[in-house]
Design an enzyme around this catalytic site. Structure first.
Site, PDB file in Angstrom:
ATOM      1  CB  SER A 105      -0.940  -0.013   1.208  1.00 24.45           C
ATOM      2  OG  SER A 105      -1.934  -1.001   1.014  1.00 24.45           O
ATOM      3  CG  HIS A 108       6.109   4.242   4.852  1.00 27.27           C
ATOM      4  ND1 HIS A 108       5.950   4.505   3.527  1.00 27.27           N
ATOM      5  CD2 HIS A 108       6.415   5.428   5.429  1.00 27.27           C
ATOM      6  CE1 HIS A 108       6.141   5.784   3.301  1.00 27.27           C
ATOM      7  NE2 HIS A 108       6.429   6.374   4.431  1.00 27.27           N
ATOM      8  N   GLY A 174       1.154   4.194   4.344  1.00 30.14           N
ATOM      9  CA  GLY A 174      -0.048   3.747   3.636  1.00 30.14           C
ATOM     10  C   GLY A 174      -1.112   3.259   4.611  1.00 30.14           C
ATOM     11  N   GLY A 176      -3.214   0.849   4.114  1.00 30.10           N
ATOM     12  CA  GLY A 176      -3.335  -0.618   4.103  1.00 30.10           C
ATOM     13  C   GLY A 176      -2.486  -1.300   5.159  1.00 30.10           C
ATOM     14  CD  GLU A 427       4.439   2.252  20.246  1.00 37.18           C
ATOM     15  OE1 GLU A 427       3.550   1.416  20.094  1.00 37.18           O
ATOM     16  OE2 GLU A 427       4.526   3.277  19.551  1.00 37.18           O
ATOM     17  CE1 TYR A 469       8.152   2.659  13.219  1.00 35.89           C
ATOM     18  CE2 TYR A 469       6.464   2.330  14.884  1.00 35.89           C
ATOM     19  CZ  TYR A 469       7.134   3.153  14.005  1.00 35.89           C
ATOM     20  OH  TYR A 469       6.781   4.475  13.920  1.00 35.89           O
TER      21      TYR A 469
HETATM   22  P1  FDA Z   1       3.531  -1.476   3.167  1.00 36.00           P
HETATM   23  O1  FDA Z   1       2.814  -1.218   1.926  1.00 36.00           O
HETATM   24  O2  FDA Z   1       5.004  -1.667   3.104  1.00 36.00           O
HETATM   25  O3  FDA Z   1       2.842  -2.673   3.927  1.00 36.00           O
HETATM   26  C1  FDA Z   1       3.204  -3.074   5.237  1.00 36.00           C
HETATM   27  C2  FDA Z   1       2.684  -4.485   5.506  1.00 36.00           C
HETATM   28  O4  FDA Z   1       1.266  -4.521   5.367  1.00 36.00           O
HETATM   29  C3  FDA Z   1       3.216  -5.518   4.529  1.00 36.00           C
HETATM   30  O5  FDA Z   1       3.269  -6.763   5.188  1.00 36.00           O
HETATM   31  C4  FDA Z   1       2.155  -5.552   3.464  1.00 36.00           C
HETATM   32  O6  FDA Z   1       2.148  -6.723   2.687  1.00 36.00           O
HETATM   33  C5  FDA Z   1       0.892  -5.387   4.273  1.00 36.00           C
HETATM   34  N1  FDA Z   1      -0.157  -4.713   3.537  1.00 36.00           N
HETATM   35  C6  FDA Z   1      -0.070  -3.504   2.954  1.00 36.00           C
HETATM   36  N2  FDA Z   1      -1.223  -3.184   2.386  1.00 36.00           N
HETATM   37  C7  FDA Z   1      -2.068  -4.199   2.625  1.00 36.00           C
HETATM   38  C8  FDA Z   1      -3.420  -4.433   2.270  1.00 36.00           C
HETATM   39  N3  FDA Z   1      -4.103  -3.556   1.571  1.00 36.00           N
HETATM   40  N4  FDA Z   1      -3.999  -5.603   2.651  1.00 36.00           N
HETATM   41  C9  FDA Z   1      -3.301  -6.518   3.354  1.00 36.00           C
HETATM   42  N5  FDA Z   1      -2.003  -6.332   3.717  1.00 36.00           N
HETATM   43  C10 FDA Z   1      -1.401  -5.190   3.355  1.00 36.00           C
HETATM   44  N6  FDA Z   1       3.431   3.304  12.789  1.00 36.00           N
HETATM   45  C11 FDA Z   1       2.623   3.868  13.739  1.00 36.00           C
HETATM   46  O7  FDA Z   1       1.807   3.171  14.332  1.00 36.00           O
HETATM   47  N7  FDA Z   1       2.725   5.191  14.014  1.00 36.00           N
HETATM   48  C12 FDA Z   1       3.588   6.014  13.367  1.00 36.00           C
HETATM   49  O8  FDA Z   1       3.627   7.202  13.653  1.00 36.00           O
HETATM   50  C13 FDA Z   1       4.433   5.444  12.377  1.00 36.00           C
HETATM   51  N8  FDA Z   1       5.353   6.202  11.691  1.00 36.00           N
HETATM   52  C14 FDA Z   1       6.166   5.647  10.743  1.00 36.00           C
HETATM   53  C15 FDA Z   1       7.089   6.429  10.051  1.00 36.00           C
HETATM   54  C16 FDA Z   1       7.930   5.860   9.101  1.00 36.00           C
HETATM   55  C17 FDA Z   1       8.890   6.737   8.356  1.00 36.00           C
HETATM   56  C18 FDA Z   1       7.856   4.474   8.836  1.00 36.00           C
HETATM   57  C19 FDA Z   1       8.781   3.843   7.835  1.00 36.00           C
HETATM   58  C20 FDA Z   1       6.940   3.678   9.516  1.00 36.00           C
HETATM   59  C21 FDA Z   1       6.079   4.258  10.472  1.00 36.00           C
HETATM   60  N9  FDA Z   1       5.141   3.495  11.155  1.00 36.00           N
HETATM   61  C22 FDA Z   1       4.329   4.078  12.108  1.00 36.00           C
HETATM   62  C23 FDA Z   1       5.009   2.062  10.876  1.00 36.00           C
HETATM   63  C24 FDA Z   1       3.894   1.842   9.836  1.00 36.00           C
HETATM   64  O9  FDA Z   1       2.635   1.963  10.471  1.00 36.00           O
HETATM   65  C25 FDA Z   1       4.003   0.444   9.225  1.00 36.00           C
HETATM   66  O10 FDA Z   1       5.253   0.291   8.622  1.00 36.00           O
HETATM   67  C26 FDA Z   1       2.892   0.165   8.227  1.00 36.00           C
HETATM   68  O11 FDA Z   1       2.793  -1.220   8.023  1.00 36.00           O
HETATM   69  C27 FDA Z   1       3.142   0.857   6.896  1.00 36.00           C
HETATM   70  O12 FDA Z   1       2.067   0.659   6.046  1.00 36.00           O
HETATM   71  P2  FDA Z   1       2.288   0.817   4.469  1.00 36.00           P
HETATM   72  O13 FDA Z   1       1.018   0.519   3.814  1.00 36.00           O
HETATM   73  O14 FDA Z   1       2.947   2.126   4.207  1.00 36.00           O
HETATM   74  O15 FDA Z   1       3.383  -0.287   4.218  1.00 36.00           O
END
Ligand code: FDA
Length: 528
Positions: A105, A108, A174, A176, A427, A469
């Site tokens: 999604s 991150h 994202g 997701g 945390e 994380y």
């Molecule tokens: P990404 O697309 O990489 O997906 C992450 C995981 O979820 C993967 O296993 C993926 O396959 C799965 N996934 C994604 N979309 C899906 C969908 N539609 N259906 C099923 N599975 C799906 N956390 C927090 O709680 N508070 C915060 O303030 C922050 N801040 C933060 C800052 C930065 C710079 C980073 C790198 C990370 C955070 N995080 C965070 C952690 C963040 O919540 C976590 O990494 C999320 O999984 C990111 O979601 P994305 O969709 O961006 O990641």
């Protein structure tokens, strides 16, 4: 499989020309052929290695550049669906042609799990699923998984100044991944997690069924709210409950370094931060900074806060409850809630359109770990912790200690899979970043030593960790073959405590063949 039909031939040729595939010699041509037969008249595009756009599409949302080196395993294809039926087709073809499916999604994932795998795989990238529909009358929104938190926050603020959503600080994450893993941010003490506010969802399971809350049943609906993305299916969209926020909030920052009593103030902070009124969220960010002596470094504890009210109410409250902080009016700024998101993201608070910029944050290599602290650290213990930031490899290291308590204390541990609730003082999110690949070893080793150091202060009987994380140091599923409950419990219990058992049961029910799997996905039980 159906034979190639005349009607789909032109479309097949479009897909193959976009993907740059060579039908005659490509080993995975059946996968592409399968997709092309099923994805008709759609704008969905499949990118393979030979396509010139493949690298830019792959790298578009990779936040952790540690997983975008030439040696990082790359997906055979990236599919960017525009329709639900194309998601179903991708699942069908991946399953039938032996590809693991990684769902992305916002990209991150701190361990790169959404776009890296050790077995042949394809990426389903939801970048085109990013609608945000806000209904202020009913105080709800439907948000698609490929939207970012920034796009959601912006969408809410464009309609009203008195509603918000309790999700993460960084605006490029994202929806997701974030919602399926929990989602803690600056409204957490007042309202709990993002996942606590999901009231419906639309997902596609391993059999290609499109499910909503009613049709998926309460067990699966429970599991996807924090039990980990890419374990149960592809969640396409979420219906969320919005929360009230005042039109004006107050933020503040007070920096104290080692020479300015930072340890004493921190010691007091950890004793009271979780007990402060729910309207007041505070966090302490620890990092290495320049000292006032030229050429020297020191370590700073930056005390930050969000108060859901005005400065005039905040100052007496802090003077009474936490006078040691020495909060002054000049440390405080009033702004809207949506601006406060940018403030905590260390970005300019205007124009708020920055929230729509998915590339606003620098992209570096990183390693993260987390802890839940349930008993105060000793002053000497915290001083030792700060001193570790003076070691080598820490130039871009930061620890964010985020106060819990408030609403987080009130929600039952098994309400949703995220279990770190009552009794958590704060945390602790440890992050180390680096620019040059050759510093990776130094920085990661430092991070592991810091984590070891914290073992005597972290949650005792079971060292809890935050699934959002991910930390693959905690253990991983077997690359090929079955992973037992006992093996997966090593990390599963840390992330989910006793909720892990229910997650395994739901997984066994919804995806018994373990089609949706990754390094730390919950495995199903073997059927007897
Ligand atoms: P990404 O697309 O990489 O997906 C992450 C995981 O979820 C993967 O296993 C993926 O396959 C799965 N996934 C994604 N979309 C899906 C969908 N539609 N259906 C099923 N599975 C799906 N956390 C927090 O709680 N508070 C915060 O303030 C922050 N801040 C933060 C800052 C930065 C710079 C980073 C790198 C990370 C955070 N995080 C965070 C952690 C963040 O919540 C976590 O990494 C999320 O999984 C990111 O979601 P994305 O969709 O961006 O990641």
């Amino acid at each position: 499989m159906k034979f190639l039909q005349f009607s789909v031939l032109p479309f097949l040729m479009v897909i193959l020309s976009v993907s740059g595939a060579n039908l005659t010699h490509h080993p995975h041509r059946d996968f592409l052929r399968c997709l092309s037969l099923r994805i008709e008249n759609s704008c969905t595009i499949t990118y393979t290695h030979n396509n010139p756009s493949y690298p830019s599409v792959l790298n578009a949302s990779i936040q952790n550049t540690r997983f975008s080196t030439p040696t990082t395993p790359k997906p055979y294809a990236i599919i960017t669906p525009r329709k639900t039926s194309d998601v179903q087709s991708t699942i069908f073809c991946s399953k039938n042609h032996g590809f693991q499916l990684r769902i992305r999604s916002g990209g991150h994932d701190v361990e790169g799990v959404s776009y890296v795998s050790q077995v042949p795989f394809v990426v389903l990238d939801l970048v085109n699923f990013r609608d945000v529909k806000v209904d202020t009358k009913n105080e709800v929104a439907w948000v698609q998984s490929g939207a970012t938190t920034g796009e959601l926050y912006y969408g809410i603020a464009a309609k009203t100044q008195t509603l918000g959503f309790p999700a993460g600080i960084c605006h490029t994450i994202g929806i997701g991944g974030h919602l399926s893993g929990g989602g803690f941010g600056i409204l957490g003490r007042k309202y709990g997690l993002a996942a606590d506010h999901i009231i419906d969802a639309k997902m596609v399971d391993a059999n290609g069924r499109v499910l909503h809350r009613k049709s998926m049943g309460e067990d699966l609906f429970w599991a996807i709210r924090g039990g980990g993305g890419n374990t149960f299916g592809v969640v396409l969209a979420w219906k969320i409950k919005l929360v009230p926020v005042p039109p004006v909030v107050t933020v503040f920052t007070v920096n104290k370094n080692l020479e300015q009593n930072a340890t004493k103030i921190f010691h007091r902070w950890q004793q009271i931060a979780h007990k402060l009124p729910n309207d007041l969220f505070t966090t302490v960010w620890v990092m290495k900074v320049n000292s006032s002596q030229v050429g020297k470094k020191t370590v700073e504890a930056s005390f930050k806060g969000l108060f859901l009210g005005r400065i005039d109410e905040l100052i007496p409250l802090i003077q009474y409850a936490f006078p040691e902080l020495g909060l002054a009016r000049e440390n405080c700024t009033q702004m809207s809630w949506v601006q406060s998101v940018l403030y905590f993201g260390a970005l300019p608070i205007e124009p708020v359109e920055i929230l729509l910029n998915r590339s606003a944050l620098p992209r570096l290599s990183l390693k993260a770990k987390t802890d839940y602290i349930r008993e105060p650290m000793s002053e000497a213990g915290f001083e030792g912790f700060m001193n570790m930031f003076l070691e080598e490899g820490t130039d871009l290291a930061i620890t964010m200690m985020e106060a819990f308590g408030g609403k987080m204390d009130e929600i039952r541990e098994n309400e949703i899979p995220f279990p770190h609730r009552s009794g958590v003082l704060f945390e602790s999110v440890y992050i180390v970043q680096w620019i040059n690949e050759e510093d990776a070893g130094l920085c990661i080793n430092w991070m592991r030593r810091l984590y070891n150091y914290m073992s005597s202060y972290a949650s005792k009987s079971l060292r809890e960790a935050y699934y959002n994380y991910k930390d693959l140091d905690l253990g991983i599923n077997n690359v090929n073959g079955y992973t037992s409950y006992e093996q997966a419990s090593v990390w599963g219990l840390k992330y989910f405590k006793n909720n892990f058992k229910r997650l395994v049961r739901v997984k066994t029910m919804i995806d018994p063949t373990n089609f949706f799997s990754n390094e730390q996905s919950t495995p199903p039980l073997l059927s007897p």
